[in-house]
Design a protein around this motif. Structure first.
Motif, PDB file in Angstrom:
ATOM      1  N   CYS A  82      66.626  76.987  46.851  1.00 27.96           N
ATOM      2  CA  CYS A  82      67.014  76.061  47.925  1.00 27.96           C
ATOM      3  C   CYS A  82      65.869  75.861  48.906  1.00 27.96           C
ATOM      4  CB  CYS A  82      68.244  76.588  48.657  1.00 27.96           C
ATOM      5  SG  CYS A  82      69.775  76.540  47.701  1.00 27.96           S
ATOM      6  N   GLU A 159      78.465  73.591  42.076  1.00 27.09           N
ATOM      7  CA  GLU A 159      79.250  74.517  42.889  1.00 27.09           C
ATOM      8  C   GLU A 159      78.834  75.976  42.709  1.00 27.09           C
ATOM      9  OE1 GLU A 159      83.465  74.906  41.734  1.00 27.09           O
ATOM     10  OE2 GLU A 159      82.996  73.519  40.111  1.00 27.09           O
ATOM     11  N   PHE A 162      76.067  76.459  45.083  1.00 26.47           N
ATOM     12  CA  PHE A 162      76.647  76.436  46.421  1.00 26.47           C
ATOM     13  C   PHE A 162      77.245  77.798  46.774  1.00 26.47           C
ATOM     14  CE2 PHE A 162      80.721  76.044  48.706  1.00 26.47           C
ATOM     15  CZ  PHE A 162      80.252  75.644  49.946  1.00 26.47           C
ATOM     16  N   GLU A 163      78.014  78.379  45.867  1.00 31.17           N
ATOM     17  CA  GLU A 163      78.633  79.676  46.139  1.00 31.17           C
ATOM     18  C   GLU A 163      77.589  80.767  46.337  1.00 31.17           C
ATOM     19  OE1 GLU A 163      81.697  80.362  46.762  1.00 31.17           O
ATOM     20  OE2 GLU A 163      82.505  78.370  46.372  1.00 31.17           O
ATOM     21  N   LYS A 166      75.615  79.563  49.993  1.00 30.56           N
ATOM     22  CA  LYS A 166      76.297  78.984  51.155  1.00 30.56           C
ATOM     23  C   LYS A 166      76.229  79.857  52.405  1.00 30.56           C
ATOM     24  CE  LYS A 166      80.852  80.833  49.902  1.00 30.56           C
ATOM     25  NZ  LYS A 166      82.241  80.482  49.534  1.00 30.56           N
ATOM     26  N   ASP A 167      75.957  81.144  52.247  1.00 26.11           N
ATOM     27  CA  ASP A 167      75.848  82.010  53.419  1.00 26.11           C
ATOM     28  C   ASP A 167      74.485  81.909  54.096  1.00 26.11           C
ATOM     29  OD1 ASP A 167      78.434  82.942  53.057  1.00 26.11           O
ATOM     30  OD2 ASP A 167      77.802  84.636  51.824  1.00 26.11           O
ATOM     31  N   PHE A 171      75.308  73.018  53.347  1.00 24.71           N
ATOM     32  CA  PHE A 171      75.588  71.977  52.356  1.00 24.71           C
ATOM     33  C   PHE A 171      76.661  71.050  52.918  1.00 24.71           C
ATOM     34  CE2 PHE A 171      74.178  75.704  50.079  1.00 24.71           C
ATOM     35  CZ  PHE A 171      73.473  75.254  48.976  1.00 24.71           C
ATOM     36  N   SER A 173      79.935  68.556  51.252  1.00 22.93           N
ATOM     37  CA  SER A 173      80.668  68.170  50.052  1.00 22.93           C
ATOM     38  C   SER A 173      80.389  66.702  49.735  1.00 22.93           C
ATOM     39  CB  SER A 173      82.170  68.374  50.261  1.00 22.93           C
ATOM     40  OG  SER A 173      82.443  69.729  50.560  1.00 22.93           O
ATOM     41  N   TYR A 189      77.636  69.063  45.796  1.00 18.86           N
ATOM     42  CA  TYR A 189      77.244  69.270  47.188  1.00 18.86           C
ATOM     43  C   TYR A 189      75.822  68.753  47.405  1.00 18.86           C
ATOM     44  CZ  TYR A 189      81.110  72.634  47.095  1.00 18.86           C
ATOM     45  OH  TYR A 189      82.333  73.234  46.955  1.00 18.86           O
ATOM     46  N   GLU A 208      82.956  67.217  56.703  1.00 21.83           N
ATOM     47  CA  GLU A 208      83.802  68.114  55.917  1.00 21.83           C
ATOM     48  C   GLU A 208      85.272  67.927  56.251  1.00 21.83           C
ATOM     49  OE1 GLU A 208      82.760  70.133  53.321  1.00 21.83           O
ATOM     50  OE2 GLU A 208      80.980  68.908  53.709  1.00 21.83           O
TER      51      GLU A 208
END
Length: 266
Positions: A82, A159, A162-163, A166-167, A171, A173, A189, A208
């Motif tokens: 990322c 996804e 993303f999982e 994401k912390d 992102f 949706s 995302y 969101e």
């Protein structure tokens, strides 16, 4: 360690990028200009990948394929990918003005990324061997790079990535779509920024909320939310897409078994 080069199944994050508008440049400009621009662009993008611990798999004309997680894996490979994607866009945007003046055409960097299990290692024949990767995340990342242009986003992610990230990264949706021959349903995302820069993307939370209303069939609420966003972000293609979708859903409500899954950008 040559043992690291043997084919194995690993969790990888795969990245594809492409310059929108470059095919026309290649068709219209002198070969020398095309080669010089490509050399400068690919050199800078490769430096970013390597700086973030990634492996450049191959160049595909003006496209680039890279991955994280092999031959050496790290717990933060998805986050490193990322960071590399964001830095590549930042480098590209700094150089794009000069490049566009030279070729007389708008250039936009688009990318697709996904994380998943894949086979990686030295593959080939007696004539040619390449350290490369194959598997579902490769196919998905390739499709997402193509879809990024259609959604009007810079970096479109699956996804699983993303999982994983994401912390650490912000992102938004984008959609729920059915991809590939298998018809797998996947949430999409857009990668925006590191989480510490979330204050610079104050519009992401209203987005969101409106998107959740859309998914929950609260179409009037979703439309109002997206219309407000459109006033703040008139050039946002994703927001414009959902304004149209909400208006259509209010005029012709979808059936009771509607799941908001699209095979195409309807």
């Amino acid at each position: 360690d040559l043992a690291l080069m043997q084919p194995a199944r690993r969790e990888l994050t795969v990245f594809f990028s492409d310059i929108e508008g470059f095919t026309a440049v290649a068709n219209q400009q002198e070969p020398r200009v095309v080669a010089e621009l490509l050399r400068a662009y690919l050199s800078e993008m490769t430096d970013v990948v390597l700086d973030q611990g990634g492996h450049v798999d191959k160049y595909l004309g003006d496209g680039l394929m890279a991955f994280w997680g092999a031959p050496v894996s790290n717990p933060d490979d998805a986050e490193a990918a990322c960071e590399a994607a964001l830095r590549m866009h930042a480098h590209f945007e700094k150089r794009a003005v000069a490049w566009e003046k030279r070729v007389g055409r708008k250039l936009i960097l688009r990318a697709g990324m996904e994380t998943g299990d894949a086979v990686v290692g030295e593959m080939g024949t007696t004539h040619r061997v390449n350290y490369t990767v194959m598997g579902e995340p490769v196919a998905t990342a390739f499709r997402l790079e193509a879809l990024a242009k259609r959604y009007g986003v810079r970096t479109l992610c699956g996804e699983t990535l993303f999982e994983e990230a994401k912390d650490t990264y912000l992102f938004r949706s984008v959609d729920v779509a059915r991809l590939g021959r298998s018809g797998e349903v996947i949430k999409l995302y857009e990668l925006l920024a590191p989480l510490e820069r979330a204050d610079d993307f104050a519009w992401a939370l209203p987005h969101e909320l409106a998107w959740s209303a859309w998914r929950e069939r609260r179409f009037q609420e979703a439309l109002s939310g997206f219309q407000e966003l459109q006033k703040r972000r008139p050039d946002d293609a994703v927001v414009a897409l959902y304004v149209k979708r909400c208006e259509r859903a209010l005029q012709q409500p979808p059936p009771d078994d509607w799941e908001g899954v699209f095979n195409d950008l309807e």
